[in-house]
Design an enzyme around this catalytic site. Structure first.
Site, PDB file in Angstrom:
ATOM      1  N   ARG A 163       3.262 -11.560   0.070  1.00 18.19           N
ATOM      2  CA  ARG A 163       4.133 -10.174   0.784  1.00 18.19           C
ATOM      3  C   ARG A 163       6.041 -10.396  -0.148  1.00 18.19           C
ATOM      4  O   ARG A 163       6.432  -9.183   0.226  1.00 18.19           O
ATOM      5  CB  ARG A 163       3.702  -9.770   2.217  1.00 18.19           C
ATOM      6  CG  ARG A 163       2.760  -9.476   2.276  1.00 18.19           C
ATOM      7  CD  ARG A 163       1.992  -9.323   3.939  1.00 18.19           C
ATOM      8  NE  ARG A 163       2.827  -8.002   3.932  1.00 18.19           N
ATOM      9  CZ  ARG A 163       2.346  -6.839   3.502  1.00 18.19           C
ATOM     10  NH1 ARG A 163       1.173  -6.875   2.674  1.00 18.19           N
ATOM     11  NH2 ARG A 163       2.879  -5.419   3.932  1.00 18.19           N
ATOM     12  N   LYS A 183       3.308  -8.799  -3.624  1.00 18.31           N
ATOM     13  CA  LYS A 183       2.230  -8.233  -3.642  1.00 18.31           C
ATOM     14  C   LYS A 183       2.113  -6.495  -3.510  1.00 18.31           C
ATOM     15  O   LYS A 183       1.436  -6.192  -4.462  1.00 18.31           O
ATOM     16  CB  LYS A 183       0.999  -8.689  -2.880  1.00 18.31           C
ATOM     17  CG  LYS A 183      -0.827  -8.387  -3.026  1.00 18.31           C
ATOM     18  CD  LYS A 183      -0.164  -8.832  -4.200  1.00 18.31           C
ATOM     19  CE  LYS A 183      -2.589  -8.363  -5.080  1.00 18.31           C
ATOM     20  NZ  LYS A 183      -2.229  -8.348  -5.736  1.00 18.31           N
ATOM     21  N   TRP A 239      10.821 -10.646   1.656  1.00 18.65           N
ATOM     22  CA  TRP A 239      11.456 -10.047   0.366  1.00 18.65           C
ATOM     23  C   TRP A 239      12.480  -9.095   0.708  1.00 18.65           C
ATOM     24  O   TRP A 239      12.351  -7.987   0.538  1.00 18.65           O
ATOM     25  CB  TRP A 239      10.307  -9.533  -0.785  1.00 18.65           C
ATOM     26  CG  TRP A 239      10.193  -9.151  -2.104  1.00 18.65           C
ATOM     27  CD1 TRP A 239       9.743  -9.979  -2.951  1.00 18.65           C
ATOM     28  CD2 TRP A 239      11.192  -8.052  -2.595  1.00 18.65           C
ATOM     29  NE1 TRP A 239      10.522  -8.855  -3.956  1.00 18.65           N
ATOM     30  CE2 TRP A 239      10.872  -8.146  -3.948  1.00 18.65           C
ATOM     31  CE3 TRP A 239      12.139  -6.988  -2.102  1.00 18.65           C
ATOM     32  CZ2 TRP A 239      11.514  -7.495  -4.822  1.00 18.65           C
ATOM     33  CZ3 TRP A 239      12.577  -5.906  -1.894  1.00 18.65           C
ATOM     34  CH2 TRP A 239      12.287  -5.896  -4.220  1.00 18.65           C
ATOM     35  N   GLU A 291      -1.194  -3.853 -20.503  1.00 17.56           N
ATOM     36  CA  GLU A 291      -1.584  -4.425 -19.142  1.00 17.56           C
ATOM     37  C   GLU A 291      -1.447  -6.338 -18.647  1.00 17.56           C
ATOM     38  O   GLU A 291      -0.857  -6.923 -18.482  1.00 17.56           O
ATOM     39  CB  GLU A 291      -2.934  -4.306 -19.079  1.00 17.56           C
ATOM     40  CG  GLU A 291      -3.276  -4.662 -17.328  1.00 17.56           C
ATOM     41  CD  GLU A 291      -3.069  -4.931 -16.288  1.00 17.56           C
ATOM     42  OE1 GLU A 291      -2.941  -6.151 -15.433  1.00 17.56           O
ATOM     43  OE2 GLU A 291      -2.043  -4.547 -16.224  1.00 17.56           O
ATOM     44  N   HIS A 301       8.198   3.255 -36.648  1.00 16.19           N
ATOM     45  CA  HIS A 301       8.427   4.296 -36.214  1.00 16.19           C
ATOM     46  C   HIS A 301      10.043   3.665 -35.980  1.00 16.19           C
ATOM     47  O   HIS A 301      11.012   4.190 -34.793  1.00 16.19           O
ATOM     48  CB  HIS A 301       8.337   5.416 -35.193  1.00 16.19           C
ATOM     49  CG  HIS A 301       6.943   5.893 -36.451  1.00 16.19           C
ATOM     50  ND1 HIS A 301       6.966   6.558 -37.114  1.00 16.19           N
ATOM     51  CD2 HIS A 301       5.506   5.513 -35.837  1.00 16.19           C
ATOM     52  CE1 HIS A 301       6.144   7.439 -37.719  1.00 16.19           C
ATOM     53  NE2 HIS A 301       5.219   6.479 -37.223  1.00 16.19           N
ATOM     54  N   CYS A 324       7.250  -7.848   2.933  1.00 13.70           N
ATOM     55  CA  CYS A 324       7.552  -8.788   4.144  1.00 13.70           C
ATOM     56  C   CYS A 324       6.551  -9.275   4.214  1.00 13.70           C
ATOM     57  O   CYS A 324       5.655  -8.069   4.785  1.00 13.70           O
ATOM     58  CB  CYS A 324       9.151  -8.472   5.059  1.00 13.70           C
ATOM     59  SG  CYS A 324      10.910  -7.630   3.905  1.00 13.70           S
ATOM     60  N   ASN A 360       9.673  -5.651   8.862  1.00 15.18           N
ATOM     61  CA  ASN A 360       8.805  -4.861   7.314  1.00 15.18           C
ATOM     62  C   ASN A 360       9.370  -3.828   6.553  1.00 15.18           C
ATOM     63  O   ASN A 360       8.585  -3.164   7.389  1.00 15.18           O
ATOM     64  CB  ASN A 360       7.645  -5.636   7.271  1.00 15.18           C
ATOM     65  CG  ASN A 360       7.350  -4.810   5.779  1.00 15.18           C
ATOM     66  OD1 ASN A 360       7.745  -4.692   5.006  1.00 15.18           O
ATOM     67  ND2 ASN A 360       5.603  -4.718   5.325  1.00 15.18           N
ATOM     68  N   GLY A 361      10.433  -3.603   5.978  1.00 17.00           N
ATOM     69  CA  GLY A 361      10.310  -1.667   5.500  1.00 17.00           C
ATOM     70  C   GLY A 361      12.369  -1.680   5.058  1.00 17.00           C
ATOM     71  O   GLY A 361      12.310  -3.175   4.767  1.00 17.00           O
ATOM     72  N   GLU A 405       5.235 -11.244 -15.761  1.00 14.15           N
ATOM     73  CA  GLU A 405       5.726 -11.111 -14.797  1.00 14.15           C
ATOM     74  C   GLU A 405       5.291 -12.700 -14.317  1.00 14.15           C
ATOM     75  O   GLU A 405       5.757 -12.837 -13.533  1.00 14.15           O
ATOM     76  CB  GLU A 405       4.756  -9.734 -14.024  1.00 14.15           C
ATOM     77  CG  GLU A 405       3.185 -10.308 -14.229  1.00 14.15           C
ATOM     78  CD  GLU A 405       2.728  -8.918 -12.690  1.00 14.15           C
ATOM     79  OE1 GLU A 405       2.818  -8.610 -11.456  1.00 14.15           O
ATOM     80  OE2 GLU A 405       1.444  -8.624 -13.500  1.00 14.15           O
ATOM     81  N   LYS A 445       1.528  -8.778 -17.343  1.00 11.97           N
ATOM     82  CA  LYS A 445       0.441  -9.709 -16.932  1.00 11.97           C
ATOM     83  C   LYS A 445       1.514 -10.883 -17.366  1.00 11.97           C
ATOM     84  O   LYS A 445       1.861 -11.501 -16.573  1.00 11.97           O
ATOM     85  CB  LYS A 445      -1.198 -10.001 -17.444  1.00 11.97           C
ATOM     86  CG  LYS A 445      -1.945  -9.513 -16.419  1.00 11.97           C
ATOM     87  CD  LYS A 445      -2.405 -10.051 -15.076  1.00 11.97           C
ATOM     88  CE  LYS A 445      -1.345  -8.904 -14.144  1.00 11.97           C
ATOM     89  NZ  LYS A 445      -1.323  -7.628 -13.841  1.00 11.97           N
TER      90      LYS A 445
HETATM   91  C1  AGP Z   1       0.820  -6.765 -11.116  1.00 20.46           C
HETATM   92  O1  AGP Z   1       0.279  -7.207 -11.552  1.00 20.46           O
HETATM   93  C2  AGP Z   1       1.883  -5.834 -10.002  1.00 20.46           C
HETATM   94  N1  AGP Z   1       1.275  -6.600  -9.083  1.00 20.46           N
HETATM   95  C3  AGP Z   1       1.809  -4.873  -9.901  1.00 20.46           C
HETATM   96  O2  AGP Z   1       2.634  -3.848 -11.214  1.00 20.46           O
HETATM   97  C4  AGP Z   1       1.059  -4.176  -8.893  1.00 20.46           C
HETATM   98  O3  AGP Z   1       0.681  -3.461  -9.858  1.00 20.46           O
HETATM   99  C5  AGP Z   1       1.968  -2.687  -8.321  1.00 20.46           C
HETATM  100  O4  AGP Z   1       3.113  -2.842  -7.790  1.00 20.46           O
HETATM  101  C6  AGP Z   1       0.750  -1.596  -7.645  1.00 20.46           C
HETATM  102  O5  AGP Z   1       0.322  -1.451  -6.592  1.00 20.46           O
HETATM  103  P1  AGP Z   1      -0.628  -1.443  -6.229  1.00 20.46           P
HETATM  104  O6  AGP Z   1      -1.692  -1.254  -6.996  1.00 20.46           O
HETATM  105  O7  AGP Z   1      -0.738  -2.339  -4.404  1.00 20.46           O
HETATM  106  O8  AGP Z   1      -0.325   0.534  -5.548  1.00 20.46           O
END
Ligand code: AGP
Length: 599
Positions: A27, A594, A74, A474, A497, A2, A100-101, A481, A478
């Site tokens: 966040r 994030k 969050w 990757e 396979h 959060c 937050n946590g 998500e 992208k």
């Molecule tokens: C990637 O687009 C995501 N936001 C997520 O997979 C991110 O890469 C992952 O949570 C790792 O985050 P970090 O690099 O801050 O540790």
């Protein structure tokens, strides 16, 4: 996961809280709330959904208050709704708390408070009710700090708290263990916040609060203590970031801005490595005399790690084990005093990566961290830190940070090879020149006509071999998500396979082909796919292959080993364009945040 903020000073606090929460919304953004202290009365406003909903609710209301706390959520415990939004208020109405946590033992603590009527389903409310049991209108600052310390020592889990007490209007209390918390130091005003963007327009002087610390801010004073209430020294750091860096500027979204900043992130990272002699300062013995190498990370950061594993194994002929941090920490990894471990994290706050780092350190490994945030937790724990200098990354989907991570990894591997007397096929100046070359290059126009039909697809598949396979992973992450289209990446040779069963005449498959030595093998996969009637979009610099596919996205040609720096951009732009086409917010995808600060 959060965002929290607190302010005490002379300015109207509501505007400050709302604008700061706006810069923390990456966040978590499923509900938001504020509590302000007006004439010793706590006024609370909360709302479900994006921060804008709270802004609408507050519109037209006039408050003189100059101190308050705010939160953007969050959800971990209790669905995203107004009731579960923060701040939470003690039963005696005297204390407001933001968190937050995660409080892992909240169930047991809640059960021990049968006299309390809980208003929410959250873990957090347990904490404010515990405080409310001891803090009364007669409590002074010292007593409140003692109670906060006592309560914190009953908690298991991770937390950063912001706490307001009605009868002490100009003070904000705080405590931290596991979750990020900074103090923004102003003139006759002070802030607490989860991250620097919140306070940057007001001050660039910050204190990083450490684990097991608590304290209080007032307009003219900052006091930090350990849990035994011993006063701690406040080290104020000057943050070399401009407020513009955390604003969208002329871009419609942060993601679009950050994709465009890929080259800037590469050049800035290399300049910092060279100027600071960062790689030369890594103790030589640690990267020449070791028994095994581990790369550990999550999400996009792990995809960058996969490229590094490939390069170290193929170019340096040394085997590397690579793990998701969430798996690494529970698999009892083979780590010893001669282990070299690389932890990659944009935010430097990801719980699984941090716990894996603590585990590796406990077992005596030499731990290198690659991170993008100055003073983050990973930088406080690792033996050595290599900073990527991509600038603040706000959009949830990581783009420029990934490019900066592979830049730092390529440069690290160049140094690694050199000190182990291994010749490597590239150098950092070459990467810097490539970054310049890519600055104004974009594939947005090439994708445009394909986007509508891609967004029609129920599933999209990405195929690649070697380095292209890791890029395909990757690309798939992208797209899924931020566009919510089901995507999967397959190793080109694995198709027959099993995964080939998914391919039908309606399928659309994105194939990456940037490695000369893999052209024939990848063409086999393309033929297997097209013979089932599916259409292929080829991302490549080998344009002569265009007659063998349905669509082609052309890449500028550079050395095969440097092609990941080129091929990543069309994948990031594709995801952005699909999200935009579907009318989705590419910066705040549903259910994500994030930095994942909880397990
Ligand atoms: C990637 O687009 C995501 N936001 C997520 O997979 C991110 O890469 C992952 O949570 C790792 O985050 P970090 O690099 O801050 O540790």
């Amino acid at each position: 996961m959060c965002g929290l903020v607190g302010y005490t000073g002379k300015r109207s606090v509501v505007d400050i809280l709302i604008s700061a929460l706006g810069r923390l919304e990456y966040r978590g953004y499923d509900s938001a709330g504020i509590a302000i202290n007006q004439n010793n009365e706590l006024i609370v406003d909360k709302s479900k959904g994006l921060l804008i909903n709270l802004q609408k609710k507050l519109a037209g209301q006039k408050y003189e208050a100059t101190s308050g706390i705010g939160h953007t959520r969050w959800a971990t415990h209790g669905e995203p709704n107004e009731q579960n939004a923060h701040p939470h208020i003690s039963q005696n109405g005297h204390i407001a708390l933001i968190h937050n946590g995660i409080i892992e033992n909240f169930g047991k603590l809640k059960a021990s408070m049968s006299d309390i009527l809980f208003k929410s389903e959250t873990d957090t409310e347990v904490v404010v009710q515990l405080l409310g049991k001891q803090i009364t209108t007669k409590s002074d600052g010292n007593h409140i700090l003692r109670v906060i310390s006592e309560v914190c020592q009953q908690l298991r889990g991770a937390y950063a708290f912001g706490i307001m007490v009605a009868h002490i209007p100009d003070k904000i209390f705080f405590a931290k263990k596991g979750s990020p918390l900074i103090i923004g130091c102003g003139k006759e005003e002070n802030f607490i916040a989860s991250d620097i963007p919140a306070v940057l327009p007001y001050t660039n002087k910050v204190i990083y609060v450490k684990d097991n610390e608590l304290g209080v801010i007032s307009p003219n004073k900052i006091s930090i203590y350990d849990f035994k209430l011993q006063l701690k020294n406040n080290i104020i750091k000057d943050i070399n970031l401009s407020p513009q860096q955390v604003l969208r500027g002329n871009y419609s979204t942060f993601m679009e801005k950050e994709i465009a900043q890929g080259s800037y992130a590469m050049i800035n990272t290399i300049t910092n490595l060279i100027k600071g002699k960062i790689l030369q300062k890594i103790p030589l013995a640690k990267i020449t005399d070791f028994s095994n190498i581990h790369i550990v990370a999550c999400g996009t950061a792990l995809h960058a790690g996969m490229i590094a594993k490939f390069l170290i194994e193929r170019e340096c002929r040394m085997s590397v084990s690579l793990d998701f941090a969430s798996e690494f920490r529970y698999k009892k990894p083979i780590i010893n005093k001669k282990s070299l471990c690389l932890f990659i994290s944009q935010s430097g706050e990801t719980a699984d990566t941090l716990a894996s780092l603590e585990l590796a350190k406990k077992q005596g490994a030499y731990c290198l961290a690659i991170t993008n945030v100055l003073g983050c937790r990973i930088s406080q724990i690792a033996d050595y830190v290599i900073y990527t200098c991509a600038g603040p990354e706000i959009a949830v989907a990581s783009t420029k940070a990934y490019v900066a991570q592979i830049t730092a990894l390529y440069c690290f591997i160049e140094r690694f090879a050199k000190v182990n007397d291994i010749k490597i096929k590239y150098d950092k100046q070459e990467i810097a020149r490539l970054a310049k070359k890519l600055e104004d290059w974009s594939t947005v126009l090439e994708w445009k006509n394909l986007i509508p039909q891609m967004c029609q697809q129920e599933s999209l598949y990405f195929i690649g071999r070697g380095l292209d396979y890791y890029l395909a992973m990757e690309g798939a992450l992208k797209l899924k998500e931020i566009s919510y289209i089901h995507c999967e990446a397959f190793a080109g040779g694995e198709l027959k396979h099993g995964s080939l069963a998914l391919i039908t005449a309606d399928s659309l498959v994105i194939v990456l082909l940037t490695q000369k030595e893999l052209i024939d093998k990848t063409l086999n996969a393309i033929h297997e796919i097209r013979s089932r009637g599916a259409r292929v979009i080829l991302i490549t610099q080998f344009t002569y292959l265009k007659n063998q596919v349905d669509f082609i996205i052309t890449l500028p040609a550079v050395k095969d080993i440097l092609m990941p720096f080129v091929a990543i951009k069309p994948l990031q732009e594709l995801a952005f364009l699909c999200a935009k086409h579907k009318g989705l917010d590419p910066d705040k995808p549903r259910n994500l945040a994030k930095s994942v600060t909880v397990e």
